[in-house]
Design an enzyme around this catalytic site. Structure first.
Site, PDB file in Angstrom:
ATOM      1  N   PHE A 113       3.682  -3.874  -2.150  1.00  0.00           N
ATOM      2  CA  PHE A 113       2.572  -4.775  -1.863  1.00  0.00           C
ATOM      3  C   PHE A 113       2.719  -5.394  -0.469  1.00  0.00           C
ATOM      4  O   PHE A 113       2.832  -4.670   0.509  1.00  0.00           O
ATOM      5  CB  PHE A 113       2.425  -5.823  -2.965  1.00  0.00           C
ATOM      6  CG  PHE A 113       1.856  -5.254  -4.253  1.00  0.00           C
ATOM      7  CD1 PHE A 113       0.551  -4.802  -4.317  1.00  0.00           C
ATOM      8  CD2 PHE A 113       2.643  -5.127  -5.388  1.00  0.00           C
ATOM      9  CE1 PHE A 113       0.019  -4.246  -5.489  1.00  0.00           C
ATOM     10  CE2 PHE A 113       2.138  -4.581  -6.559  1.00  0.00           C
ATOM     11  CZ  PHE A 113       0.823  -4.140  -6.611  1.00  0.00           C
ATOM     12  N   SER A 114       2.747  -6.713  -0.352  1.00  0.00           N
ATOM     13  CA  SER A 114       2.619  -7.327   0.973  1.00  0.00           C
ATOM     14  C   SER A 114       3.856  -7.269   1.842  1.00  0.00           C
ATOM     15  O   SER A 114       3.802  -7.695   3.000  1.00  0.00           O
ATOM     16  CB  SER A 114       2.148  -8.776   0.830  1.00  0.00           C
ATOM     17  OG  SER A 114       0.802  -8.800   0.431  1.00  0.00           O
ATOM     18  N   ILE A 115       4.969  -6.732   1.341  1.00  0.00           N
ATOM     19  CA  ILE A 115       6.061  -6.457   2.272  1.00  0.00           C
ATOM     20  C   ILE A 115       5.618  -5.342   3.217  1.00  0.00           C
ATOM     21  O   ILE A 115       6.185  -5.164   4.298  1.00  0.00           O
ATOM     22  CB  ILE A 115       7.367  -6.103   1.536  1.00  0.00           C
ATOM     23  CG1 ILE A 115       7.737  -7.184   0.518  1.00  0.00           C
ATOM     24  CG2 ILE A 115       8.525  -5.958   2.529  1.00  0.00           C
ATOM     25  CD1 ILE A 115       9.001  -6.897  -0.283  1.00  0.00           C
TER      26      ILE A 115
END
Length: 392
Positions: A113-115
Protein backbone atom coordinates in the site's frame (compact mmCIF):
# COMPACT_ATOMS: atom_id res chain seq x y z
CA UNK A 1 -15.58 -34.45 -5.25
CA UNK A 2 -16.59 -33.37 -1.76
CA UNK A 3 -15.07 -31.58 1.22
CA UNK A 4 -12.84 -28.55 1.29
CA UNK A 5 -10.29 -27.75 -1.38
CA UNK A 6 -6.67 -27.14 -0.35
CA UNK A 7 -7.30 -23.43 -0.89
CA UNK A 8 -10.32 -23.44 1.44
CA UNK A 9 -8.44 -25.43 4.07
CA UNK A 10 -5.64 -22.86 4.10
CA UNK A 11 -7.66 -19.63 3.96
CA UNK A 12 -11.14 -20.51 5.20
CA UNK A 13 -12.95 -19.44 2.01
CA UNK A 14 -12.99 -20.36 -1.68
CA UNK A 15 -11.02 -18.49 -4.34
CA UNK A 16 -14.25 -17.70 -6.19
CA UNK A 17 -15.46 -15.77 -3.14
CA UNK A 18 -12.73 -13.13 -3.60
CA UNK A 19 -13.90 -10.34 -5.92
CA UNK A 20 -12.98 -6.81 -6.87
CA UNK A 21 -15.67 -5.48 -4.53
CA UNK A 22 -14.39 -7.27 -1.42
CA UNK A 23 -10.65 -7.92 -1.85
CA UNK A 24 -9.62 -5.41 0.81
CA UNK A 25 -12.06 -6.82 3.38
CA UNK A 26 -11.29 -9.44 6.05
CA UNK A 27 -10.93 -12.43 5.76
CA UNK A 28 -10.39 -12.26 1.98
CA UNK A 29 -7.43 -9.88 2.36
CA UNK A 30 -5.39 -12.70 3.93
CA UNK A 31 -5.10 -14.06 0.38
CA UNK A 32 -5.68 -11.04 -1.86
CA UNK A 33 -2.96 -8.89 -0.30
CA UNK A 34 -0.49 -11.50 -1.55
CA UNK A 35 -2.13 -11.91 -4.96
CA UNK A 36 -3.25 -8.45 -6.08
CA UNK A 37 -2.27 -9.24 -9.66
CA UNK A 38 -5.13 -11.75 -9.97
CA UNK A 39 -7.61 -8.93 -9.30
CA UNK A 40 -6.06 -5.70 -10.58
CA UNK A 41 -3.95 -5.43 -13.76
CA UNK A 42 -0.28 -5.28 -12.75
CA UNK A 43 3.12 -4.69 -14.33
CA UNK A 44 6.23 -6.48 -13.10
CA UNK A 45 9.75 -5.44 -12.13
CA UNK A 46 12.29 -8.25 -12.50
CA UNK A 47 14.46 -9.32 -9.58
CA UNK A 48 18.25 -9.38 -9.47
CA UNK A 49 19.70 -12.70 -10.74
CA UNK A 50 20.83 -14.09 -7.38
CA UNK A 51 17.37 -14.99 -6.09
CA UNK A 52 16.36 -15.42 -2.45
CA UNK A 53 17.72 -17.57 0.38
CA UNK A 54 15.73 -19.63 2.88
CA UNK A 55 13.69 -18.35 5.81
CA UNK A 56 15.45 -17.90 9.15
CA UNK A 57 13.56 -18.44 12.40
CA UNK A 58 13.28 -15.66 14.98
CA UNK A 59 13.62 -18.33 17.68
CA UNK A 60 13.55 -17.14 21.29
CA UNK A 61 12.88 -13.56 20.22
CA UNK A 62 9.24 -14.52 19.70
CA UNK A 63 8.89 -15.14 23.45
CA UNK A 64 10.34 -11.76 24.48
CA UNK A 65 7.75 -9.61 26.24
CA UNK A 66 6.98 -6.03 25.24
CA UNK A 67 5.07 -3.52 27.37
CA UNK A 68 2.17 -1.89 25.53
CA UNK A 69 -0.72 0.32 26.61
CA UNK A 70 -2.91 -2.68 27.43
CA UNK A 71 -0.19 -4.60 29.26
CA UNK A 72 2.72 -6.88 28.48
CA UNK A 73 2.62 -9.45 25.69
CA UNK A 74 5.06 -11.59 23.75
CA UNK A 75 6.40 -10.64 20.35
CA UNK A 76 4.57 -13.57 18.76
CA UNK A 77 1.24 -12.79 20.42
CA UNK A 78 1.42 -9.20 19.20
CA UNK A 79 2.27 -10.31 15.66
CA UNK A 80 -0.86 -12.43 15.68
CA UNK A 81 -3.03 -9.76 17.34
CA UNK A 82 -1.99 -7.19 14.77
CA UNK A 83 -2.82 -9.54 11.86
CA UNK A 84 0.80 -9.78 10.72
CA UNK A 85 1.29 -11.83 7.56
CA UNK A 86 5.06 -11.58 7.21
CA UNK A 87 7.93 -10.03 9.17
CA UNK A 88 11.65 -9.64 8.45
CA UNK A 89 14.23 -8.16 10.84
CA UNK A 90 17.75 -7.06 9.94
CA UNK A 91 20.48 -5.82 12.30
CA UNK A 92 23.57 -4.13 10.92
CA UNK A 93 22.57 -5.53 7.54
CA UNK A 94 22.45 -9.14 8.72
CA UNK A 95 19.32 -11.26 8.99
CA UNK A 96 17.92 -11.63 12.51
CA UNK A 97 15.06 -13.72 11.20
CA UNK A 98 11.71 -13.99 9.48
CA UNK A 99 8.19 -14.79 10.64
CA UNK A 100 5.21 -15.78 8.51
CA UNK A 101 1.57 -16.44 9.31
CA UNK A 102 0.30 -19.89 8.20
CA UNK A 103 -1.50 -18.34 5.24
CA UNK A 104 1.61 -16.54 3.86
CA UNK A 105 4.38 -18.73 2.46
CA UNK A 106 7.91 -17.43 2.90
CA UNK A 107 8.95 -15.55 -0.23
CA UNK A 108 5.41 -14.54 -1.20
CA UNK A 109 4.85 -11.02 -2.44
CA UNK A 110 2.47 -8.82 -0.44
CA UNK A 111 1.00 -5.43 -1.25
CA UNK A 112 2.67 -2.63 0.70
CA UNK A 113 0.00 0.00 0.00
CA UNK A 114 1.34 3.47 0.85
CA UNK A 115 4.92 2.41 1.46
CA UNK A 116 4.77 2.51 -2.35
CA UNK A 117 4.87 6.29 -1.91
CA UNK A 118 8.18 6.04 -0.07
CA UNK A 119 9.63 3.80 -2.79
CA UNK A 120 8.50 6.17 -5.54
CA UNK A 121 10.13 9.07 -3.70
CA UNK A 122 13.43 7.14 -3.64
CA UNK A 123 13.23 6.90 -7.42
CA UNK A 124 12.61 10.66 -7.59
CA UNK A 125 15.64 11.18 -5.32
CA UNK A 126 17.84 9.07 -7.60
CA UNK A 127 16.78 11.10 -10.63
CA UNK A 128 17.27 14.36 -8.74
CA UNK A 129 20.83 13.26 -7.99
CA UNK A 130 21.38 12.63 -11.70
CA UNK A 131 20.18 16.14 -12.52
CA UNK A 132 17.10 14.81 -14.31
CA UNK A 133 14.37 15.85 -11.86
CA UNK A 134 13.85 19.16 -10.08
CA UNK A 135 11.81 19.19 -6.84
CA UNK A 136 11.70 22.99 -6.86
CA UNK A 137 9.99 23.13 -10.26
CA UNK A 138 6.26 23.82 -10.61
CA UNK A 139 4.16 20.75 -11.35
CA UNK A 140 3.11 22.36 -14.63
CA UNK A 141 6.74 22.28 -15.81
CA UNK A 142 6.32 18.53 -16.24
CA UNK A 143 2.52 18.26 -16.51
CA UNK A 144 1.21 21.31 -18.43
CA UNK A 145 -2.37 20.03 -18.28
CA UNK A 146 -2.31 20.38 -14.48
CA UNK A 147 -3.09 24.06 -14.99
CA UNK A 148 -6.54 24.73 -13.55
CA UNK A 149 -6.40 21.76 -11.15
CA UNK A 150 -5.28 21.77 -7.53
CA UNK A 151 -1.76 21.18 -8.82
CA UNK A 152 -1.80 24.17 -11.18
CA UNK A 153 0.15 26.40 -8.80
CA UNK A 154 1.82 23.71 -6.67
CA UNK A 155 5.49 22.75 -6.73
CA UNK A 156 6.98 19.29 -7.00
CA UNK A 157 8.24 19.85 -3.43
CA UNK A 158 4.62 20.31 -2.27
CA UNK A 159 3.78 16.98 -3.92
CA UNK A 160 6.74 15.23 -2.29
CA UNK A 161 5.96 16.54 1.20
CA UNK A 162 2.14 16.21 1.08
CA UNK A 163 1.64 19.95 1.47
CA UNK A 164 -0.57 20.45 -1.59
CA UNK A 165 -3.74 22.24 -0.53
CA UNK A 166 -5.91 19.50 -2.01
CA UNK A 167 -9.70 19.41 -1.57
CA UNK A 168 -9.90 15.65 -1.20
CA UNK A 169 -10.57 13.19 1.63
CA UNK A 170 -9.18 9.67 2.11
CA UNK A 171 -12.66 8.19 2.66
CA UNK A 172 -11.63 4.54 2.35
CA UNK A 173 -15.04 3.06 3.17
CA UNK A 174 -17.44 5.53 1.49
CA UNK A 175 -18.63 4.08 -1.87
CA UNK A 176 -20.10 7.42 -2.97
CA UNK A 177 -17.04 9.59 -2.27
CA UNK A 178 -14.49 11.14 -4.59
CA UNK A 179 -12.09 8.60 -3.13
CA UNK A 180 -14.27 5.78 -4.51
CA UNK A 181 -14.13 7.44 -7.95
CA UNK A 182 -10.37 7.66 -7.53
CA UNK A 183 -10.17 3.94 -6.82
CA UNK A 184 -12.34 3.16 -9.84
CA UNK A 185 -9.88 5.12 -12.00
CA UNK A 186 -7.08 2.84 -10.70
CA UNK A 187 -9.20 -0.28 -11.46
CA UNK A 188 -9.16 -1.12 -7.74
CA UNK A 189 -12.96 -0.99 -7.50
CA UNK A 190 -15.79 -2.28 -9.72
CA UNK A 191 -17.01 0.11 -12.39
CA UNK A 192 -13.59 1.33 -13.54
CA UNK A 193 -12.30 1.62 -17.08
CA UNK A 194 -14.12 4.76 -18.25
CA UNK A 195 -11.79 7.32 -16.62
CA UNK A 196 -8.02 7.00 -16.40
CA UNK A 197 -6.03 7.75 -13.28
CA UNK A 198 -4.24 10.71 -14.91
CA UNK A 199 -7.54 12.19 -16.07
CA UNK A 200 -9.06 11.88 -12.59
CA UNK A 201 -6.06 13.51 -10.90
CA UNK A 202 -6.42 16.62 -13.05
CA UNK A 203 -10.02 17.15 -11.86
CA UNK A 204 -9.29 17.46 -8.13
CA UNK A 205 -10.00 21.00 -6.87
CA UNK A 206 -7.86 22.88 -4.38
CA UNK A 207 -8.57 24.48 -1.03
CA UNK A 208 -8.19 28.22 -0.45
CA UNK A 209 -5.18 27.78 1.86
CA UNK A 210 -1.79 28.34 0.21
CA UNK A 211 0.27 25.28 -0.61
CA UNK A 212 3.10 24.40 1.73
CA UNK A 213 1.47 25.22 5.04
CA UNK A 214 -0.22 22.01 6.20
CA UNK A 215 0.65 18.33 5.94
CA UNK A 216 -2.36 16.62 4.38
CA UNK A 217 -2.20 12.90 3.74
CA UNK A 218 -3.65 12.66 0.24
CA UNK A 219 -2.76 9.65 -1.90
CA UNK A 220 -3.35 11.35 -5.28
CA UNK A 221 -0.19 13.40 -4.64
CA UNK A 222 1.89 10.24 -4.91
CA UNK A 223 0.26 9.10 -8.14
CA UNK A 224 1.02 12.57 -9.48
CA UNK A 225 4.64 12.01 -8.41
CA UNK A 226 4.80 8.88 -10.54
CA UNK A 227 3.50 10.81 -13.55
CA UNK A 228 5.98 13.65 -12.87
CA UNK A 229 8.85 11.15 -12.95
CA UNK A 230 7.61 9.61 -16.19
CA UNK A 231 7.19 13.01 -17.84
CA UNK A 232 10.66 14.14 -16.72
CA UNK A 233 12.37 11.21 -18.44
CA UNK A 234 9.86 10.06 -21.02
CA UNK A 235 10.08 6.53 -19.62
CA UNK A 236 7.71 4.34 -17.61
CA UNK A 237 8.09 4.13 -13.85
CA UNK A 238 8.26 0.34 -14.18
CA UNK A 239 11.40 0.54 -16.32
CA UNK A 240 13.02 3.13 -14.08
CA UNK A 241 12.34 1.17 -10.91
CA UNK A 242 14.04 -1.87 -12.38
CA UNK A 243 17.07 -0.05 -13.72
CA UNK A 244 17.63 2.53 -10.99
CA UNK A 245 16.51 0.72 -7.82
CA UNK A 246 15.50 -2.94 -7.98
CA UNK A 247 18.53 -4.32 -9.82
CA UNK A 248 21.16 -2.25 -7.94
CA UNK A 249 19.45 -3.13 -4.65
CA UNK A 250 20.00 -6.82 -5.31
CA UNK A 251 16.32 -7.60 -4.79
CA UNK A 252 15.70 -11.30 -4.32
CA UNK A 253 12.25 -11.43 -5.90
CA UNK A 254 10.14 -9.75 -8.53
CA UNK A 255 8.12 -6.69 -7.61
CA UNK A 256 4.75 -5.84 -9.14
CA UNK A 257 2.77 -2.60 -9.41
CA UNK A 258 -0.91 -2.28 -10.27
CA UNK A 259 -1.72 -0.20 -13.36
CA UNK A 260 -4.78 1.58 -14.71
CA UNK A 261 -6.49 1.35 -18.11
CA UNK A 262 -3.62 3.29 -19.73
CA UNK A 263 -0.85 1.39 -17.97
CA UNK A 264 -0.16 4.21 -15.49
CA UNK A 265 1.42 2.76 -12.36
CA UNK A 266 -0.37 3.16 -9.04
CA UNK A 267 2.69 4.67 -7.38
CA UNK A 268 0.64 5.78 -4.37
CA UNK A 269 -0.16 2.27 -3.20
CA UNK A 270 0.01 -0.48 -5.79
CA UNK A 271 3.39 -2.10 -5.18
CA UNK A 272 3.80 -5.69 -3.99
CA UNK A 273 7.07 -7.26 -2.84
CA UNK A 274 8.44 -9.72 -0.30
CA UNK A 275 9.19 -8.72 3.31
CA UNK A 276 12.88 -9.41 2.65
CA UNK A 277 12.98 -6.98 -0.26
CA UNK A 278 11.09 -4.34 1.68
CA UNK A 279 13.69 -4.73 4.44
CA UNK A 280 16.44 -4.32 1.81
CA UNK A 281 14.99 -0.90 0.95
CA UNK A 282 15.05 0.07 4.62
CA UNK A 283 18.65 -1.11 4.98
CA UNK A 284 19.67 0.88 1.91
CA UNK A 285 18.15 3.98 3.53
CA UNK A 286 19.87 3.19 6.85
CA UNK A 287 23.16 2.96 5.01
CA UNK A 288 22.70 6.46 3.64
CA UNK A 289 21.68 5.35 0.16
CA UNK A 290 24.09 2.49 -0.55
CA UNK A 291 23.63 -1.24 -1.10
CA UNK A 292 26.00 -3.99 -2.18
CA UNK A 293 28.92 -1.55 -2.09
CA UNK A 294 27.38 0.86 -4.60
CA UNK A 295 25.57 4.15 -4.22
CA UNK A 296 21.92 4.07 -5.25
CA UNK A 297 20.58 7.43 -4.03
CA UNK A 298 22.60 10.49 -2.92
CA UNK A 299 23.57 10.56 0.74
CA UNK A 300 22.45 14.19 1.05
CA UNK A 301 18.97 13.23 -0.19
CA UNK A 302 18.69 10.42 2.36
CA UNK A 303 19.86 12.67 5.21
CA UNK A 304 17.37 15.37 4.21
CA UNK A 305 14.59 12.75 3.95
CA UNK A 306 15.08 10.88 7.21
CA UNK A 307 16.76 13.37 9.54
CA UNK A 308 16.89 17.07 8.71
CA UNK A 309 14.27 17.99 6.11
CA UNK A 310 10.55 18.60 6.39
CA UNK A 311 8.48 21.09 8.37
CA UNK A 312 7.55 20.23 11.95
CA UNK A 313 5.01 23.06 11.86
CA UNK A 314 3.28 21.68 8.75
CA UNK A 315 3.24 18.23 10.39
CA UNK A 316 1.69 19.63 13.56
CA UNK A 317 -1.11 21.26 11.56
CA UNK A 318 -1.99 17.87 10.04
CA UNK A 319 -4.15 15.10 11.44
CA UNK A 320 -1.42 12.50 12.09
CA UNK A 321 0.65 14.43 14.64
CA UNK A 322 -0.74 12.20 17.41
CA UNK A 323 1.29 9.30 16.02
CA UNK A 324 4.63 11.12 16.13
CA UNK A 325 4.23 14.25 18.29
CA UNK A 326 7.80 15.36 17.51
CA UNK A 327 7.70 14.12 13.95
CA UNK A 328 8.11 15.50 10.48
CA UNK A 329 7.34 14.28 6.96
CA UNK A 330 9.77 14.56 4.07
CA UNK A 331 9.86 12.96 0.62
CA UNK A 332 7.06 10.56 1.61
CA UNK A 333 8.93 9.19 4.65
CA UNK A 334 7.97 9.72 8.29
CA UNK A 335 10.55 11.02 10.77
CA UNK A 336 9.35 9.78 14.17
CA UNK A 337 11.13 12.40 16.28
CA UNK A 338 12.22 9.62 18.66
CA UNK A 339 15.61 9.85 20.36
CA UNK A 340 16.66 6.83 18.28
CA UNK A 341 16.23 8.85 15.08
CA UNK A 342 13.85 6.19 13.77
CA UNK A 343 12.09 6.78 10.46
CA UNK A 344 9.52 4.74 8.59
CA UNK A 345 7.18 4.13 5.71
CA UNK A 346 3.56 3.25 6.52
CA UNK A 347 0.68 1.71 4.56
CA UNK A 348 -2.96 1.03 5.38
CA UNK A 349 -4.06 -2.34 6.78
CA UNK A 350 -0.83 -2.57 8.79
CA UNK A 351 2.16 -2.21 6.45
CA UNK A 352 5.33 -0.88 8.12
CA UNK A 353 8.97 -0.37 7.23
CA UNK A 354 10.68 0.78 10.42
CA UNK A 355 14.33 1.83 10.54
CA UNK A 356 16.17 2.54 13.81
CA UNK A 357 19.59 4.08 13.02
CA UNK A 358 20.72 4.01 16.66
CA UNK A 359 20.35 0.23 17.01
CA UNK A 360 21.04 -0.47 13.30
CA UNK A 361 17.78 -2.40 13.03
CA UNK A 362 15.34 -2.58 10.11
CA UNK A 363 11.90 -4.19 10.51
CA UNK A 364 9.52 -4.92 7.62
CA UNK A 365 6.01 -5.82 8.79
CA UNK A 366 3.26 -6.80 6.35
CA UNK A 367 -0.27 -7.33 7.60
CA UNK A 368 -3.91 -7.88 6.71
CA UNK A 369 -5.59 -5.84 9.41
CA UNK A 370 -9.37 -5.75 8.90
CA UNK A 371 -9.61 -1.94 9.09
CA UNK A 372 -7.69 0.34 6.71
CA UNK A 373 -6.80 2.64 9.59
CA UNK A 374 -6.77 1.74 13.29
CA UNK A 375 -5.32 4.62 15.31
CA UNK A 376 -5.16 2.74 18.59
CA UNK A 377 -3.43 -0.25 17.04
CA UNK A 378 -1.06 2.03 15.14
CA UNK A 379 0.00 3.52 18.46
CA UNK A 380 0.74 0.03 19.78
CA UNK A 381 2.65 -0.84 16.61
CA UNK A 382 4.92 2.19 16.98
CA UNK A 383 5.76 1.21 20.57
CA UNK A 384 6.21 -2.42 19.52
CA UNK A 385 8.57 -1.61 16.64
CA UNK A 386 10.61 0.90 18.63
CA UNK A 387 10.95 -1.54 21.53
CA UNK A 388 11.66 -4.54 19.31
CA UNK A 389 14.34 -2.62 17.45
CA UNK A 390 16.07 -2.08 20.78
CA UNK A 391 16.14 -5.70 21.97
CA UNK A 392 17.16 -7.72 18.90
Amino acid sequence: MSGKTAFEARYGFARKDVRLDNWRLSPFNRWSFQNVGELVPSAHVAAAPAGESQAKSLGALLEERISLAGGSETVESFLKRSDTDGLTILKAGKSVGDWSAPHMPFGARHIIFSISKSVTAILAGILEGEGLFDPSAPVTHYIPEAKGSAYGDASVRNVLDMTVSLDFEEAYLDPESAFARYRRSTLWNPGGGSESLAAFLMTIPRLAEPHGQTYRYRSPNSDVLGILVERALGRRVIELLSEKLWQPLGAGSEMSVTVDMEGTARTAGGMSMTPRDLARIGEMMRQGGTANGRRIVPEAWVRDTVATGGSHEAWQRGTMAFLFPKGRYRNKWYQTGHDSGAFCGIGIHGQWLYVNPKTEVVIAKMSSQPEPVDDRLDGDVVVFLETLSGIV
